[in-house]
Design a protein around this motif. Structure first.
Motif, PDB file in Angstrom:
ATOM      1  N   GLU A 131     127.038  69.799   8.140  1.00 34.22           N
ATOM      2  CA  GLU A 131     126.136  70.779   8.745  1.00 34.22           C
ATOM      3  C   GLU A 131     124.856  70.811   7.900  1.00 34.22           C
ATOM      4  OE1 GLU A 131     124.765  73.137  10.455  1.00 34.22           O
ATOM      5  OE2 GLU A 131     126.003  73.384  12.251  1.00 34.22           O
ATOM      6  N   HIS A 132     124.034  71.850   8.102  1.00 33.45           N
ATOM      7  CA  HIS A 132     122.729  71.919   7.467  1.00 33.45           C
ATOM      8  C   HIS A 132     122.570  73.184   6.631  1.00 33.45           C
ATOM      9  CE1 HIS A 132     122.248  69.307  10.988  1.00 33.45           C
ATOM     10  NE2 HIS A 132     121.301  68.689  10.290  1.00 33.45           N
ATOM     11  N   ILE A 133     121.750  73.077   5.614  1.00 36.62           N
ATOM     12  CA  ILE A 133     121.354  74.252   4.830  1.00 36.62           C
ATOM     13  C   ILE A 133     120.151  74.845   5.553  1.00 36.62           C
ATOM     14  CG2 ILE A 133     120.568  75.091   2.587  1.00 36.62           C
ATOM     15  CD1 ILE A 133     121.957  72.574   1.393  1.00 36.62           C
ATOM     16  N   ALA A 134     120.437  75.698   6.529  1.00 35.35           N
ATOM     17  CA  ALA A 134     119.390  76.191   7.406  1.00 35.35           C
ATOM     18  C   ALA A 134     119.871  77.450   8.120  1.00 35.35           C
ATOM     19  CB  ALA A 134     119.034  75.130   8.446  1.00 35.35           C
ATOM     20  N   PHE A 135     118.917  78.189   8.686  1.00 38.43           N
ATOM     21  CA  PHE A 135     119.294  79.219   9.647  1.00 38.43           C
ATOM     22  C   PHE A 135     118.668  78.859  10.988  1.00 38.43           C
ATOM     23  CE2 PHE A 135     115.330  80.955   7.994  1.00 38.43           C
ATOM     24  CZ  PHE A 135     114.739  81.604   9.071  1.00 38.43           C
ATOM     25  N   VAL A 136     119.337  79.269  12.054  1.00 39.96           N
ATOM     26  CA  VAL A 136     118.911  78.859  13.390  1.00 39.96           C
ATOM     27  C   VAL A 136     118.772  80.034  14.349  1.00 39.96           C
ATOM     28  CG1 VAL A 136     119.913  76.561  13.161  1.00 39.96           C
ATOM     29  CG2 VAL A 136     121.291  78.418  14.107  1.00 39.96           C
ATOM     30  N   ARG A 137     119.141  81.236  13.905  1.00 34.26           N
ATOM     31  CA  ARG A 137     119.032  82.414  14.767  1.00 34.26           C
ATOM     32  C   ARG A 137     118.813  83.654  13.911  1.00 34.26           C
ATOM     33  NH1 ARG A 137     124.183  80.647  14.658  1.00 34.26           N
ATOM     34  NH2 ARG A 137     123.717  79.323  16.452  1.00 34.26           N
ATOM     35  N   ALA A 138     118.334  84.703  14.577  1.00 31.47           N
ATOM     36  CA  ALA A 138     118.107  85.975  13.882  1.00 31.47           C
ATOM     37  C   ALA A 138     118.159  87.101  14.904  1.00 31.47           C
ATOM     38  CB  ALA A 138     116.760  85.962  13.163  1.00 31.47           C
ATOM     39  N   LEU A 152     124.188  82.336   1.537  1.00 29.40           N
ATOM     40  CA  LEU A 152     124.596  80.980   1.903  1.00 29.40           C
ATOM     41  C   LEU A 152     125.969  80.652   1.334  1.00 29.40           C
ATOM     42  CD1 LEU A 152     124.007  78.160   3.077  1.00 29.40           C
ATOM     43  CD2 LEU A 152     122.799  77.632   0.943  1.00 29.40           C
ATOM     44  N   CYS A 153     126.190  80.957   0.072  1.00 27.27           N
ATOM     45  CA  CYS A 153     127.483  80.650  -0.560  1.00 27.27           C
ATOM     46  C   CYS A 153     128.622  81.390   0.135  1.00 27.27           C
ATOM     47  CB  CYS A 153     127.448  81.017  -2.043  1.00 27.27           C
ATOM     48  SG  CYS A 153     126.458  79.904  -3.065  1.00 27.27           S
ATOM     49  N   ALA A 154     128.396  82.652   0.481  1.00 30.88           N
ATOM     50  CA  ALA A 154     129.442  83.415   1.177  1.00 30.88           C
ATOM     51  C   ALA A 154     129.767  82.777   2.524  1.00 30.88           C
ATOM     52  CB  ALA A 154     128.992  84.865   1.349  1.00 30.88           C
ATOM     53  N   ASN A 155     128.727  82.355   3.243  1.00 26.16           N
ATOM     54  CA  ASN A 155     128.948  81.738   4.554  1.00 26.16           C
ATOM     55  C   ASN A 155     129.626  80.380   4.435  1.00 26.16           C
ATOM     56  OD1 ASN A 155     127.816  83.920   5.839  1.00 26.16           O
ATOM     57  ND2 ASN A 155     125.804  82.983   6.118  1.00 26.16           N
ATOM     58  N   VAL A 156     129.264  79.629   3.408  1.00 23.95           N
ATOM     59  CA  VAL A 156     129.882  78.317   3.197  1.00 23.95           C
ATOM     60  C   VAL A 156     131.376  78.475   2.920  1.00 23.95           C
ATOM     61  CG1 VAL A 156     129.998  76.355   1.606  1.00 23.95           C
ATOM     62  CG2 VAL A 156     127.783  77.135   2.480  1.00 23.95           C
ATOM     63  N   ARG A 157     131.742  79.452   2.120  1.00 26.10           N
ATOM     64  CA  ARG A 157     133.162  79.659   1.815  1.00 26.10           C
ATOM     65  C   ARG A 157     133.953  79.999   3.078  1.00 26.10           C
ATOM     66  NH1 ARG A 157     130.871  82.912  -2.396  1.00 26.10           N
ATOM     67  NH2 ARG A 157     130.684  81.723  -4.341  1.00 26.10           N
ATOM     68  N   ILE A 158     133.365  80.808   3.949  1.00 28.27           N
ATOM     69  CA  ILE A 158     134.032  81.134   5.215  1.00 28.27           C
ATOM     70  C   ILE A 158     134.227  79.872   6.041  1.00 28.27           C
ATOM     71  CG2 ILE A 158     133.733  82.329   7.418  1.00 28.27           C
ATOM     72  CD1 ILE A 158     132.259  84.553   5.830  1.00 28.27           C
ATOM     73  N   GLY A 163     122.750  79.364   6.701  1.00 31.04           N
ATOM     74  CA  GLY A 163     121.762  80.038   5.861  1.00 31.04           C
ATOM     75  C   GLY A 163     121.283  81.358   6.427  1.00 31.04           C
ATOM     76  N   GLY A 164     121.807  81.769   7.600  1.00 25.73           N
ATOM     77  CA  GLY A 164     121.386  83.015   8.216  1.00 25.73           C
ATOM     78  C   GLY A 164     122.114  84.222   7.647  1.00 25.73           C
ATOM     79  N   ALA A 165     121.610  85.403   7.972  1.00 24.69           N
ATOM     80  CA  ALA A 165     122.178  86.633   7.422  1.00 24.69           C
ATOM     81  C   ALA A 165     123.551  86.951   8.003  1.00 24.69           C
ATOM     82  CB  ALA A 165     121.218  87.796   7.679  1.00 24.69           C
ATOM     83  N   ASP A 166     123.802  86.516   9.253  1.00 22.16           N
ATOM     84  CA  ASP A 166     125.097  86.776   9.879  1.00 22.16           C
ATOM     85  C   ASP A 166     126.170  85.849   9.329  1.00 22.16           C
ATOM     86  OD1 ASP A 166     123.927  88.679  11.466  1.00 22.16           O
ATOM     87  OD2 ASP A 166     123.643  87.322  13.173  1.00 22.16           O
ATOM     88  N   ARG A 167     127.402  86.325   9.375  1.00 26.30           N
ATOM     89  CA  ARG A 167     128.520  85.471   9.008  1.00 26.30           C
ATOM     90  C   ARG A 167     128.720  84.411  10.104  1.00 26.30           C
ATOM     91  NH1 ARG A 167     127.378  86.420   4.536  1.00 26.30           N
ATOM     92  NH2 ARG A 167     128.329  88.071   3.281  1.00 26.30           N
ATOM     93  N   PRO A 168     129.268  83.251   9.748  1.00 24.03           N
ATOM     94  CA  PRO A 168     129.449  82.191  10.749  1.00 24.03           C
ATOM     95  C   PRO A 168     130.292  82.656  11.926  1.00 24.03           C
ATOM     96  CG  PRO A 168     129.837  81.357   8.532  1.00 24.03           C
ATOM     97  CD  PRO A 168     129.715  82.839   8.415  1.00 24.03           C
ATOM     98  N   ASP A 169     129.874  82.253  13.113  1.00 29.38           N
ATOM     99  CA  ASP A 169     130.584  82.619  14.332  1.00 29.38           C
ATOM    100  C   ASP A 169     131.940  81.919  14.377  1.00 29.38           C
ATOM    101  OD1 ASP A 169     130.371  83.705  17.249  1.00 29.38           O
ATOM    102  OD2 ASP A 169     130.990  81.613  17.457  1.00 29.38           O
ATOM    103  N   GLU A 170     132.997  82.687  14.620  1.00 31.34           N
ATOM    104  CA  GLU A 170     134.347  82.117  14.629  1.00 31.34           C
ATOM    105  C   GLU A 170     134.505  81.063  15.715  1.00 31.34           C
ATOM    106  OE1 GLU A 170     137.408  85.035  14.764  1.00 31.34           O
ATOM    107  OE2 GLU A 170     136.717  86.111  12.971  1.00 31.34           O
ATOM    108  N   GLY A 171     133.905  81.298  16.859  1.00 32.60           N
ATOM    109  CA  GLY A 171     134.018  80.332  17.939  1.00 32.60           C
ATOM    110  C   GLY A 171     133.369  79.007  17.600  1.00 32.60           C
ATOM    111  N   ARG A 172     132.233  79.050  16.958  1.00 37.96           N
ATOM    112  CA  ARG A 172     131.551  77.810  16.566  1.00 37.96           C
ATOM    113  C   ARG A 172     132.361  77.071  15.501  1.00 37.96           C
ATOM    114  NH1 ARG A 172     126.249  77.841  18.565  1.00 37.96           N
ATOM    115  NH2 ARG A 172     125.507  79.913  19.204  1.00 37.96           N
TER     116      ARG A 172
END
Length: 280
Positions: free
Chosen positions: A90-97, A125-131, A63-72
């Protein structure tokens, strides 16, 4: 949907107790706490007995503004393969900024923070979920989270937000009935109204957990017994659909094995009662 049955969150502190529970169908593990090349022997034993193991991530921050980290994402995918898991969650949430793009230090919350229910936040969120879906070898399910307060200016209800998320991405849902109860106490949101609006055909499984109320605020502690109101929300969900799986979560202040077994029995009683009512 894969039929999982009744399960419990696997934790090293109660690994021996879990191995002795009768009628246990599956377990869920915190993905970040496992090394795929060195699985705990107690977990390997459960897998050898035929129990399904599902990795449950807590650090993607979809749910964060950044795209998901590839390593994670790679690490989560490796755990899914190592456990031969039918899905990951996983969760519908953001954990960092913060970070370089913002000109500020990157901050890790150490907690699951609620996503504003706005159309802009849903787009991100939708964009990050697709990634994430493209990077994972198995289907992804996302969990609704508990919150202390609501964001100002929200444009959608929980039900609308989750329904649009499912329609746009095809992601599955992990519904935590304890979190629905938490949001009822803290945010005045009726669990029945949320359940009525959800696309329950996308349900992957259900979480049940304990908490405690202090000064009118419900704390989703995962360190207290499951309360009757949470079981009532589970019953309300079961009156609408047969969940593919239900899992008991406990993260600390672990009770005697008999207490955990009794909570599993209480969950099974709710499920059996719902099946009986549906057949009547």
């Amino acid at each position: 949907m894969e039929r999982l049955g009744t399960g419990i969150g696997w934790r090293p502190e109660i690994a021996t107790e879990i191995a002795g529970f009768d009628g246990l169908d599956w377990v869920e593990v915190v993905a970040e706490n496992l090394c795929p090349d060195h699985l705990p022997p107690e977990l390997q034993e459960l897998r050898a007995r035929g129990l399904t193991v599902v990795p449950h991530g807590v650090s993607l921050g979809l749910g964060g503004a950044d795209r998901p980290d590839e390593g994670r994402l790679t690490a989560l995918a490796e755990r899914a393969v190592a456990l031969d898991a039918p899905l990951v969650t996983e969760h519908i949430a953001f954990v960092r900024a913060g970070g370089p793009a913002t000109g500020s230090p990157r901050l890790e919350a150490g907690h699951l923070l609620p996503v504003p229910r706005t159309r802009d936040a849903l787009d991100v969120l939708c964009a990050n979920v697709r990634i994430a879906q493209d990077a994972l070898p198995v289907p992804l399910a996302l969990e609704n989270i508990a919150a202390l307060v609501a964001w100002p200016g929200e444009e959608m209800t929980e039900g609308q937000f989750l329904t649009d998320l499912v329609e746009r991405t095809g992601v599955r849902l992990l519904i935590d009935v304890a979190n629905l109860r938490t949001n009822h106490v803290n945010r005045g949101e009726d669990p029945a109204t949320v359940l009525d609006a959800l696309p329950l055909e996308a349900l992957a499984y259900v979480h049940v957990a304990g908490g405690v109320e202090r000064d009118g605020v419900w704390h989703d502690s995962h360190a207290h017994p499951v309360t009757r109101p949470v079981l009532d929300v589970l019953g309300a969900l079961c009156a609408r659909t047969v969940p593919p799986g239900v899992l008991l979560e406990r993260d600390e202040d672990f009770p005697e094995p008999g207490e955990l077994a009794a909570e599993l029995t209480a969950i099974r009683t709710v499920l059996e009662g719902a099946r009986h009512d549906a057949a009547a």
